[in-house]
Design a protein around this motif. Structure first.
Motif, short mmCIF file in Angstrom:
data_model
loop_
_atom_site.label_atom_id
_atom_site.label_comp_id
_atom_site.label_asym_id
_atom_site.label_seq_id
_atom_site.Cartn_x
_atom_site.Cartn_y
_atom_site.Cartn_z
N ALA A 113 3.52 0.31 2.51
CA ALA A 113 4.12 -1.00 2.27
C ALA A 113 3.95 -1.84 3.52
N VAL A 114 3.60 -3.12 3.33
CA VAL A 114 3.40 -4.04 4.46
C VAL A 114 4.20 -5.31 4.25
N ALA A 122 6.45 0.95 5.65
CA ALA A 122 6.68 2.33 5.23
C ALA A 122 5.36 2.91 4.74
N SER A 123 5.27 4.23 4.76
CA SER A 123 4.06 4.90 4.27
C SER A 123 4.42 6.32 3.86
N LEU A 248 2.93 -3.47 -1.76
CA LEU A 248 2.67 -2.03 -1.77
C LEU A 248 1.17 -1.81 -1.99
N GLU A 249 0.55 -1.08 -1.09
CA GLU A 249 -0.88 -0.80 -1.16
C GLU A 249 -1.07 0.69 -1.48
N ALA A 250 -1.82 0.97 -2.52
CA ALA A 250 -2.09 2.35 -2.91
C ALA A 250 -3.59 2.59 -2.95
#
Length: 268
Positions: A113-114, A122-123, A248-250
């Motif tokens: 998350a950025v 968070a990661s 949120l990056e996945a």
């Protein structure tokens, strides 16, 4: 010598600036927002003071970020409408728990998350495994994931399709700047553009169907290449600035080999 206080800009000036930035005429905005062109003209010129509801109505049509909507309200003498809190605030406990659950649920695939400036919030553990081997200096808070991705001392040498990945990130950052006019993002773009560009620089396009859904990334890890697709998720209808600016990056496997490799690394 005391500094001279700079008076805030009139709300009409700010609205006109956003209207022009969205490439709309007064007629376009008045028609779309269902108000009279005369009234809009009076608001922009300062001859008429808009109500709080009118400001929010115009800001909604212009798709102005929540942070800047607050600035419009303050310029007109109203209190801000949207709160800004850190994710550590108890009021956002549910949101933070949801983010952690999503990141953990994507294991063994990387997810993070950025915030609006691309600083890591968070990661999950899978993300940290991909960063193994990097200097500890890159992992000191705050970690800016764009710098981490594109700097020649960061992940850039390990990204096999760096021209495409770099072009995608810069294009996305330009679109974010176009939407927000954030000066810190403008400075970040200048910094990233100054990094050494790959030999075969790519021109990113969003015409192919896959580009609208996921973006390819090929990352080398321990001598093997992981082929992943990057997807982005944002909160749908947030009323809190922090959540509105969070993404949120996945990274999910693009092939069977990558899926098995990520699972094996996690198990090890």
């Amino acid at each position: 010598m005391n500094a001279v206080a700079i008076p805030p800009r009139p709300v009409g000036d700010l609205l006109r600036e956003w209207r022009r930035h969205r490439r709309l005429s007064q007629l376009d905005l008045a028609t779309g927002a269902e108000i009279s062109t005369r009234h809009l003209s009076f608001v922009e010129s300062g001859r008429s003071q808009p109500s709080r509801d009118m400001i929010l109505h115009l800001a909604e049509y212009l798709d102005i970020p929540l942070r800047e909507r607050n600035a419009l309200l303050v310029a007109a003498g109203f209190a801000p409408a949207f709160r800004e809190r850190t994710l550590a605030d108890p009021a956002l406990d549910v949101a933070r728990a949801t983010i952690d659950l999503l990141l953990k649920g994507l294991e063994p695939y990387p997810a993070l998350a950025v915030d609006r400036h691309w600083n890591l919030v968070a990661s999950n553990q899978a993300t940290l495994r991909l960063l193994s081997g990097l200097s500890e200096a890159w992992l000191q808070t705050p970690v800016n994931v764009l710098r981490l991705s594109l700097h020649p001392a960061g992940l850039a040498p390990r990204i096999r399709n760096l021209p495409v990945w770099r072009a995608h990130l810069l294009d996305r950052l330009r679109r974010q700047i176009d939407a927000s006019q954030d000066p810190q993002l403008i400075e970040l773009l200048r910094e990233l553009q100054a990094y050494p560009a790959p030999a075969a620089e790519a021109v990113w396009t969003t015409t192919a169907p896959i580009h609208a859904i996921a973006v390819p990334m090929e990352l080398e890890l321990n001598g093997e290449v992981l082929s992943m697709l990057s997807t982005t998720t944002v909160f749908g209808t947030p009323t809190d600035i922090t959540l509105a600016e969070l993404a949120l990056e996945a990274f999910v496997p693009a092939d069977q080999a990558t899926m098995e490799r990520l699972r094996a690394v996690a198990a090890a």
